[in-house]
Design an enzyme around this catalytic site. Structure first.
Site, mmCIF file in Angstrom:
data_model
loop_
_atom_site.group_PDB
_atom_site.id
_atom_site.type_symbol
_atom_site.label_atom_id
_atom_site.label_comp_id
_atom_site.label_asym_id
_atom_site.label_seq_id
_atom_site.Cartn_x
_atom_site.Cartn_y
_atom_site.Cartn_z
ATOM 1 N N CYS A 1 30.146 21.939 24.526
ATOM 2 C CA CYS A 1 30.723 20.741 23.918
ATOM 3 C C CYS A 1 31.072 20.968 22.450
ATOM 4 O O CYS A 1 32.052 20.419 21.955
ATOM 5 C CB CYS A 1 29.748 19.564 24.009
ATOM 6 S SG CYS A 1 29.407 19.014 25.690
ATOM 7 N N GLY B 1 27.699 12.514 35.398
ATOM 8 C CA GLY B 1 27.353 13.929 35.347
ATOM 9 C C GLY B 1 25.893 14.102 35.717
ATOM 10 O O GLY B 1 25.133 13.128 35.779
#
Length: 418
Positions: A50, A189
């Site tokens: 990320c 997720g």
């Protein structure tokens, strides 16, 4: 051979650029094949999370090396070189080794000392090994970085407080909602970050959690642990209205939650507020959602201010950790230089043995033909001596002609002369 580390991270590039430079798990093998096909690249590891996309490479030094690698990265992602160049960092040899050690130890993370990055670095290294050739120095650099990260965590208090992106997301939720025990949380997720979020939420008495994931099996294991309901990604549209808090972290290349979806959910909720925390890169939630009334959207970059409040106690530990990294990086580079010397020593020994074998064979042949043994041995000793000292003698003569006293002294020391 040169070791390189190049890339972008949360400190050098906004999420809008980082999401365009990510390597998805589905295309990683193809990316590695393309990278290793570059003529100057001997081995490579791609780390894409990320907060960072980095290439760790073993390369042959050449002109315009930096330009060639930037061009490859931009061509692969269809980026303008100027957009990337201003955010890119480039580390070589000792600096590359130190950088990887700092990354693996959590010293370069958005959350100082966070432990998740080590698992991500290990996975990136393992992925690079699957069917791809890697240079031994690069492999050794990664293995050394893993041991350094373990040493940092063992010998310092860098991981003493529970601070992470997941923890920050939960902190944000607690700041906005007076009590989490009455809210419904939708987690999108089921990866490591969402696992941490779910556990933090359970610790703060969240009673109602829904986990949406592409594969039900992975989500179900987490759901069983925290007492959550499991739905598929396709069910999000219908269930979004039930959620007071949405925290999303997937590897999807495209947004999962769009503006229209949130508008419909808000209408069904009669405009009761919704908190959306998008910690995915690329983003899971369309940025336009943040413009909707009663939809409060936070990205991974927005969590920085929350995280900053939890870092004070880690600063002293970070200083200790940096000392460890500096020491270990120096030792690794000494080992790497020694490897270069070892190869030279092997070549020198092999050359000497060839000379010995050649002259010994000739001497034995002469003895078998009835030659005088003493004369043959003297001839062998004379020729062996001359052959072995020929190259050093030429180097000494050249250094003397050049007036290079430093080289002369090095040669004298190498030859064991007083």
């Amino acid at each position: 051979m040169t070791l390189l580390a190049l890339g972008i991270n949360h400190k050098t590039a906004p999420v809008s650029l980082r999401e365009r430079v990510t390597f998805s798990p589905d295309t990683l093998d193809q990316a590695l094949d393309s990278l290793l096909a570059q003529p100057m690249v001997q081995g490579g590891v791609v780390l894409s999370t990320c907060n960072r996309t980095e290439l760790y490479l073993s390369v042959e030094e050449q002109d315009n090396l930096q330009e060639a690698l930037i061009r490859w990265l931009c061509d692969y992602h269809n980026l303008n070189e100027d957009d990337l160049r201003n955010s890119l960092y480039w580390h070589q040899d000792n600096d590359a080794v130190s950088h990887l050690m700092r990354v693996a130890s959590g010293l370069d993370s958005l959350v100082l000392g966070e432990p998740q990055i080590l698992g991500q670095v290990k996975k990136a290294f393992a992925d690079s090994q699957k069917g791809h050739l890697n240079a031994s120095a690069l492999e050794r650099m990664f293995q050394k970085s893993f041991s350094v990260a373990k040493r940092v965590r063992t010998e310092t208090d860098i991981g003493a407080s529970a601070v992470s992106v997941a923890f920050a997301a939960c902190t944000l939720a607690r700041q906005i909602f007076e009590s989490l025990s009455t809210v419904t949380v939708l987690l999108v997720g089921a990866g490591e970050t969402i696992e941490l979020v779910a556990r933090h939420l359970r610790e703060h008495k969240v009673q109602k959690m829904i986990i949406a994931n592409r594969t039900r099996e992975r989500a179900q294991a987490l759901a069983d642990e925290v007492g959550a309901e499991v739905i598929s990604l396709s069910d999000i549209d219908a269930r979004l209205q039930d959620a007071d808090i949405i925290i999303s972290s997937t590897a999807s290349p495209l947004p999962i939650i769009g503006k229209g979806m949130v508008e419909r959910a808000l209408k069904s909720r009669r405009n009761q507020p919704m908190l959306l925390v998008d910690i995915a890169v690329p983003r899971d939630v369309e940025p336009e959602v943040g413009k909707l009334a009663n939809a409060y959207l936070y990205s991974v970059d927005d969590l920085q201010s929350i995280i900053s409040h939890n870092l004070v106690q880690r600063q002293a530990a970070a200083v200790e950790a940096e000392t460890i990294v500096e020491q270990e990086a120096s030792e690794f580079m000494a080992w790497l230089r020694a490897q270069g010397a070892s190869e030279t020593i092997r070549e020198y020994r092999s050359q000497s043995e060839q000379i010995r074998d050649e002259l010994t064979t000739k001497a034995l042949s002469a003895l078998q033909q009835g030659g005088d043994a003493q004369a043959i041995l003297q001839d062998l000793a004379w020729k062996l001596t001359n052959r072995l000292i020929h190259a050093p003698t030429k180097s000494l003569q050249q250094a003397a002609r050049d007036g290079d006293d430093e080289r002369l002294n090095i040669l004298r020391d190498s030859l064991g002369l007083e």
